[in-house]
Design an enzyme around this catalytic site. Sequence first.
Site, PDB file in Angstrom:
ATOM      1  CG  ASN A 163     -10.108   7.435   8.444  1.00 45.34           C
ATOM      2  OD1 ASN A 163      -9.476   8.452   8.734  1.00 45.34           O
ATOM      3  ND2 ASN A 163     -10.288   6.451   9.319  1.00 45.34           N
TER       4      ASN A 163
ATOM      5  NE  ARG B 100      -4.637   1.060  13.017  1.00 47.44           N
ATOM      6  CZ  ARG B 100      -4.020   1.265  11.879  1.00 47.44           C
ATOM      7  NH1 ARG B 100      -2.710   1.394  11.851  1.00 47.44           N
ATOM      8  NH2 ARG B 100      -4.688   1.344  10.754  1.00 47.44           N
TER       9      ARG B 100
ATOM     10  CG  ASP C 247       0.828   0.463   9.434  1.00 50.67           C
ATOM     11  OD1 ASP C 247       0.289   1.275  10.214  1.00 50.67           O
ATOM     12  OD2 ASP C 247       1.070   0.730   8.242  1.00 50.67           O
TER      13      ASP C 247
ATOM     14  CG  ASP D  77      -6.525   3.813   2.602  1.00 53.66           C
ATOM     15  OD1 ASP D  77      -7.739   4.037   2.755  1.00 53.66           O
ATOM     16  OD2 ASP D  77      -5.706   3.821   3.535  1.00 53.66           O
TER      17      ASP D  77
ATOM     18  CE  LYS E 167      -7.494   3.234   6.166  1.00 56.00           C
ATOM     19  NZ  LYS E 167      -7.890   4.480   5.496  1.00 56.00           N
TER      20      LYS E 167
ATOM     21  CD  GLU F  21      -5.979   3.970   9.027  1.00 54.81           C
ATOM     22  OE1 GLU F  21      -5.546   3.855   7.872  1.00 54.81           O
ATOM     23  OE2 GLU F  21      -5.237   3.939  10.030  1.00 54.81           O
TER      24      GLU F  21
ATOM     25  CD  GLN G  16       0.977   9.018   6.309  1.00 50.33           C
ATOM     26  OE1 GLN G  16       0.140   9.848   6.657  1.00 50.33           O
ATOM     27  NE2 GLN G  16       0.698   7.722   6.193  1.00 50.33           N
TER      28      GLN G  16
ATOM     29  NE  ARG H 264      -5.606   9.482  10.619  1.00 51.64           N
ATOM     30  CZ  ARG H 264      -5.304   8.489   9.778  1.00 51.64           C
ATOM     31  NH1 ARG H 264      -6.243   8.054   8.939  1.00 51.64           N
ATOM     32  NH2 ARG H 264      -4.098   7.958   9.761  1.00 51.64           N
TER      33      ARG H 264
ATOM     34  CG  HIS I 109      -7.231  -1.261   7.281  1.00 57.05           C
ATOM     35  ND1 HIS I 109      -6.121  -1.421   6.489  1.00 57.05           N
ATOM     36  CD2 HIS I 109      -6.999  -0.109   7.975  1.00 57.05           C
ATOM     37  CE1 HIS I 109      -5.279  -0.433   6.683  1.00 57.05           C
ATOM     38  NE2 HIS I 109      -5.781   0.382   7.581  1.00 57.05           N
ATOM     39  NE  ARG I 110      -2.199  -1.294   8.640  1.00 55.22           N
ATOM     40  CZ  ARG I 110      -1.958  -1.954   7.526  1.00 55.22           C
ATOM     41  NH1 ARG I 110      -2.147  -3.261   7.482  1.00 55.22           N
ATOM     42  NH2 ARG I 110      -1.517  -1.325   6.435  1.00 55.22           N
TER      43      ARG I 110
ATOM     44  CE  LYS J 147      -2.671   1.082   3.659  1.00 54.59           C
ATOM     45  NZ  LYS J 147      -2.681   2.500   4.076  1.00 54.59           N
TER      46      LYS J 147
END
Length: 421
Positions: free
Chosen positions: A90, A340, A309, A48, A406, A337, A168, A120, A380-381, A21
């Site tokens: 997202n 977590r 991640d 995404d 995602k 997202e 990022q 975010r 998703h994770r 990704k």
Amino acid sequence: MKSIETQPVRENSDICVPGSKSFTHRILIASALSDGLCRVNNPLKSEDTMLTLSGLRQMGIRMDIAPNEITVHGRSGNLEPVAGPIHLGNSGTSLRLLTGICALGKGPYVLDGTQRMRERPIQDLVDGLTQIGVQAHSIEKNGCPPVYVKGDRIKGGEVQLKCGISSQFLSSMLLLAPYTAEGLNIHIIEGPVSKPYVDMTLEVMTQLGVPVDRDGYTRFRVAGGQTYRSGTYAVEPDCSQASYFWGAAAICGKSVKVNGTSRRTRQGDVRFIDVLAAMGCHVLEESDGICITGHDLTGVDVDMSDMPDVVPTLAVVAAFAKGTTTIRNVAHLKAKESDRLGAVVTELNRMGIDADCTDSGMTIVGGSPKGAEIETYEDHRIAMSFAMAGLKVPGIIIKNEGCVGKSFPDFWDVLETLYKS
């Protein structure tokens, strides 16, 4: 809701996961800015990455999608104005990377997303852009999206950049840097977290013909007046997605090889195999992939700052290990997202596992997980990590199982191959 079928897992499985990704986002953007036709092989086609593609299309970039290839018609950095907001769901990667790219365009751009995306942070990137003369601000004046960016010619210069929340911000500045008149000299004054993602950005830039001078992770210098080079580029398998199948091997005591994976990747998440080795698994790197064989698991104390991640993956594996697992230096997971850290701890507790989180990490005391309905928080994770537990524990039900789209739309089908011949 998805009820995981608890069936005997095969002794040996070969698994294929989609393209990375992170690499897909970056290669699509660099290709869009390139001097001609780029063919991207094995791209990830997920919610995404398609949001990044859609945003670039809105800016005038032609994209042709084939089954295992995306053809990008680069325009040498010439981007079209966009009348309405660019909606990026997202996808933090899409919004943060494209925020910098919009600075190269023409006129005003607004980048927006879901309610969670609007929570975010992005102010540190906005501050970096304003230092080089870009008109940019958080529309709600809260340091979060929606973001306003006015595209124009950028002179370049010196930037003092904070990357303690997300790497990022640095990747966004690096990707736009070749198209400034005088280049960028970026000094990192906080962070960066998730350093391997910076390395991925630099690798993509190098592949497309733009060198970067660097001093570790503290200074980055990119000359201006450059253009990314068109060509054919391949996206390697995603090690974040591979982690769920390596984790399944650990939990079930079986052997799982993820085809095409290698230690030579720039993806930091490949180091998850070293964490599994420390927990008692056997690791074998073969010519066609990395194989994990599960054995009796013991808890570990590990710094996961460079592979955030896979923290949910590790946390679920730790629920089956003897002793306590301590995960450190992942405060930035609170701004993903979902939160977590809190989400993982809540769902482990729901399964009867003693787990707790701090401001920057979590602890998990291994035990005997029980069946439960798992809330995914539209993350998703969370869904994919707790799906691993369902291979071993009856009664695991994943709510909103479609959120895996995602990053891994075919996840449930691939998971089933672990027990279907």
